[in-house]
Design a protein around this motif. Sequence first.
Motif, PDB file in Angstrom:
ATOM      1  N   PHE A 119       0.636  -1.066  -0.118  1.00 35.50           N
ATOM      2  CA  PHE A 119       0.038  -0.093  -0.102  1.00 35.50           C
ATOM      3  C   PHE A 119       0.915   1.113  -0.151  1.00 35.50           C
ATOM      4  O   PHE A 119       1.880   1.322   0.491  1.00 35.50           O
ATOM      5  CB  PHE A 119      -0.965   0.178   1.117  1.00 35.50           C
ATOM      6  N   CYS A 120       0.228   2.341  -0.558  1.00 36.70           N
ATOM      7  CA  CYS A 120       1.361   3.582  -0.727  1.00 36.70           C
ATOM      8  C   CYS A 120       1.258   4.144   0.559  1.00 36.70           C
ATOM      9  O   CYS A 120       0.338   4.240   1.598  1.00 36.70           O
ATOM     10  CB  CYS A 120       0.220   4.697  -1.608  1.00 36.70           C
ATOM     11  N   GLY A 121       2.524   4.586   1.043  1.00 39.88           N
ATOM     12  CA  GLY A 121       3.029   5.268   2.406  1.00 39.88           C
ATOM     13  C   GLY A 121       2.332   6.579   2.458  1.00 39.88           C
ATOM     14  O   GLY A 121       2.199   7.035   3.609  1.00 39.88           O
ATOM     15  N   ARG A 122       1.934   6.984   1.564  1.00 44.45           N
ATOM     16  CA  ARG A 122       1.183   8.265   1.516  1.00 44.45           C
ATOM     17  C   ARG A 122      -0.261   8.506   1.559  1.00 44.45           C
ATOM     18  O   ARG A 122      -0.777   9.205   2.304  1.00 44.45           O
ATOM     19  CB  ARG A 122       1.436   9.101   0.313  1.00 44.45           C
ATOM     20  N   CYS A 123      -0.979   7.783   0.551  1.00 45.34           N
ATOM     21  CA  CYS A 123      -2.337   7.913   0.602  1.00 45.34           C
ATOM     22  C   CYS A 123      -2.855   6.666   0.964  1.00 45.34           C
ATOM     23  O   CYS A 123      -4.423   6.653   1.199  1.00 45.34           O
ATOM     24  CB  CYS A 123      -2.783   8.629  -0.797  1.00 45.34           C
ATOM     25  N   GLY A 124      -2.454   5.435   0.834  1.00 51.00           N
ATOM     26  CA  GLY A 124      -2.895   4.108   1.424  1.00 51.00           C
ATOM     27  C   GLY A 124      -3.514   3.516   0.305  1.00 51.00           C
ATOM     28  O   GLY A 124      -4.041   2.424   0.850  1.00 51.00           O
ATOM     29  N   GLU A 137       4.261   1.704  -7.808  1.00 49.86           N
ATOM     30  CA  GLU A 137       3.751   3.068  -8.059  1.00 49.86           C
ATOM     31  C   GLU A 137       2.507   3.112  -7.539  1.00 49.86           C
ATOM     32  O   GLU A 137       1.688   2.157  -7.902  1.00 49.86           O
ATOM     33  CB  GLU A 137       3.638   3.525  -9.652  1.00 49.86           C
ATOM     34  N   CYS A 138       2.092   4.272  -6.924  1.00 47.58           N
ATOM     35  CA  CYS A 138       0.653   4.481  -6.289  1.00 47.58           C
ATOM     36  C   CYS A 138      -0.063   4.944  -7.617  1.00 47.58           C
ATOM     37  O   CYS A 138       0.258   6.126  -8.242  1.00 47.58           O
ATOM     38  CB  CYS A 138       0.515   5.330  -5.342  1.00 47.58           C
ATOM     39  N   PRO A 139      -1.099   4.325  -7.822  1.00 44.10           N
ATOM     40  CA  PRO A 139      -1.947   4.597  -8.956  1.00 44.10           C
ATOM     41  C   PRO A 139      -2.786   6.017  -8.766  1.00 44.10           C
ATOM     42  O   PRO A 139      -3.273   6.702  -9.591  1.00 44.10           O
ATOM     43  CB  PRO A 139      -2.970   3.407  -9.315  1.00 44.10           C
ATOM     44  N   GLN A 140      -2.957   6.189  -7.387  1.00 49.05           N
ATOM     45  CA  GLN A 140      -3.686   7.452  -6.981  1.00 49.05           C
ATOM     46  C   GLN A 140      -2.889   8.947  -6.636  1.00 49.05           C
ATOM     47  O   GLN A 140      -3.254   9.659  -7.640  1.00 49.05           O
ATOM     48  CB  GLN A 140      -4.289   7.042  -5.436  1.00 49.05           C
ATOM     49  N   CYS A 141      -1.607   8.570  -6.284  1.00 53.46           N
ATOM     50  CA  CYS A 141      -0.926   9.824  -5.904  1.00 53.46           C
ATOM     51  C   CYS A 141       0.436   9.951  -6.512  1.00 53.46           C
ATOM     52  O   CYS A 141       1.238  10.870  -6.575  1.00 53.46           O
ATOM     53  CB  CYS A 141      -0.688  10.289  -4.411  1.00 53.46           C
ATOM     54  N   GLY A 142       0.783   8.619  -7.290  1.00 50.56           N
ATOM     55  CA  GLY A 142       2.054   8.596  -8.332  1.00 50.56           C
ATOM     56  C   GLY A 142       3.313   8.583  -7.347  1.00 50.56           C
ATOM     57  O   GLY A 142       4.319   8.223  -8.028  1.00 50.56           O
TER      58      GLY A 142
END
Length: 275
Positions: A119-124, A137-142
């Motif tokens: 999971f993304c460490g910034r937006c989850g 890569e986070c598909p939401q925040c990049g």
Amino acid sequence: MSERKRFISAIMEPEGQPEPAWWFAFAGDKLLVHEESARVTIPLLEDFSELHLMILRQHYLGQLEGQRCYAVEVADQIAPPVGLIFQGLRQIYGRIDEDLFWIATRAIQIVEWDKTHQFCGRCGAPMEVRKTERAKECPQCGLLHFPRLAPAIIVLIQRGRQLLLARSHRFPSGMHSVLAGFVEPGETLEEAVVREVREEVGINIKDIHYFGSQPWPFPHSLMLGFTATYDSGEITLEDPEIEEAGWFTPDNLPPLPGKISIARKLIDWFLEKQK
Ligand SMILES: [Zn+2]
């Protein structure tokens, strides 16, 4: 340092017919191996499903002399197939082909990184694997995550025919080794060497020279070896991590770390010079 010429790292699987590949399968930190008397080897199979073990995640690593290598994560408590066992990496060193061993250390780090970066460490949001590079890569925040590596310095300090060895309370009974520690953000490697030595044994050193490096997958370090010469000060132990430290001559050595480690390569290099 050991050279690993036979392995070529890659991210994208080549096209073509399936052929036997090396499968580095981990249940937790244990690797699936064949054991035959004292030697062990890695399963060489066209298809991992032949083993009837459920794969949680799979990564292509590259080729060892033309043969594909895969890292695979299986469930933690799973029973090994007949004829195979799960073993820790430290337990198989010296009993397996050296190239296969170092690919296994690479494989476990990729598997661990993947497992702990779902999971993304910034937006989850759930992370996606990049197809063209070893990254997620986070598909939401990049946000991008690359495999985690913690650089650590390790240093042999000499004073004439003596070398400095220390004991951590984490070491096996009696064992002493050279000093080591993690590099801090913002530090050069040389600054890390000077700081670690001062923090751990309270002395000043000079003539710091690069020696070589070694990946250390316990759990994700890159060891950067240095040699240095004693300059000034008395040994004082302030770091609770260090239980004992002192100067040793080649004829009065405590138990040393195993040959797998760069610590031992540094010590052997020093001992060789004294002959
Ligand atoms: Zn994100």
